[in-house]
Write an enzyme that holds these catalytic residues in place. Structure first.
Site, PDB file in Angstrom:
ATOM      1  N   CYS A   1       0.663  -1.252  -0.119  1.00  0.00           N
ATOM      2  CA  CYS A   1       0.052   0.075  -0.049  1.00  0.00           C
ATOM      3  C   CYS A   1       0.960   1.233  -0.119  1.00  0.00           C
ATOM      4  O   CYS A   1       0.257   2.321  -0.150  1.00  0.00           O
ATOM      5  CB  CYS A   1      -1.021   0.027   1.163  1.00  0.00           C
TER       6      CYS A   1
ATOM      7  N   CYS B   1      -3.136  -2.497   8.671  1.00  0.00           N
ATOM      8  CA  CYS B   1      -2.612  -1.468   9.044  1.00  0.00           C
ATOM      9  C   CYS B   1      -2.187  -1.324  10.597  1.00  0.00           C
ATOM     10  O   CYS B   1      -1.250  -0.494  11.078  1.00  0.00           O
ATOM     11  CB  CYS B   1      -3.824  -0.120   8.792  1.00  0.00           C
TER      12      CYS B   1
HETATM   13 FE1  FES Z   1      -1.698   0.852   4.331  1.00  0.00          FE
HETATM   14 FE2  FES Z   1      -3.470   1.164   5.777  1.00  0.00          FE
HETATM   15  S1  FES Z   1      -3.660   1.044   3.876  1.00  0.00           S
HETATM   16  S2  FES Z   1      -1.278   0.922   6.436  1.00  0.00           S
END
Ligand code: FES
Length: 146
Positions: free
Chosen positions: A33, A102
């Site tokens: 991400c 996360c």
């Molecule tokens: Fe990457 Fe939350 S989407 S840490």
């Protein structure tokens, strides 16, 4: 979708910043991400006196960093190890399943800072494993007992 506590810690995060003379600093990212979290700990006499963070990431990453730093302050090193991603999520009244990774970032950044402290002090912290730099590669392992 998000609990009131998550929204509170996202919009009003606690402990944002750096500690100049930190005892340990940990940086962990998730290449999937692109989010990065850095945790600073000030440890004296085996107790976490202060904790701060900088997170370049999503709202859940900010909220979990904020809560994780709140939870470790005043704890012994051993107690700080118990601040897992599950403990942080519980304290935040939960996260949507898609956002569990996360909270893993917060746990790993905390562990990385403790690891850095142990390296600098030349000590071994029982139960602390060498942290990973990129949780994206280890997500399945980290989340498997969730
Ligand atoms: Fe990457 Fe939350 S989407 S840490």
């Amino acid at each position: 979708m998000y609990s009131e506590k998550v929204m509170d810690h996202f919009t009003n995060p606690r402990n944002v910043g750096e500690i100049d003379d930190a005892s340990g600093v940990g940086t962990v990212g998730n290449a999937k991400c692109g989010d990065i979290m850095k945790v600073y700990l000030k440890i004296e006499d085996g107790v976490v006196k202060d904790a701060k963070f900088k997170t370049f990431g999503c709202g859940a990453a900010v909220a979990t960093s904020s809560m994780a730093t709140e939870l470790v302050k005043g704890k012994t090193i051993k107690e700080a190890l118990d601040v897992t991603n599950k403990a942080v999520m519980e304290a935040l009244d939960g996260l949507p399943p898609i956002k569990v990774h996360c909270s893993c970032l917060a746990e790993e950044a905390l562990h990385a800072a403790l690891w850095d402290y142990a390296q600098k002090e030349g000590i071994v912290i029982e139960g602390l494993k060498e942290p990973v730099n990129d949780i994206g590669e280890h997500e399945e392992i980290l989340e498997e007992d969730y």
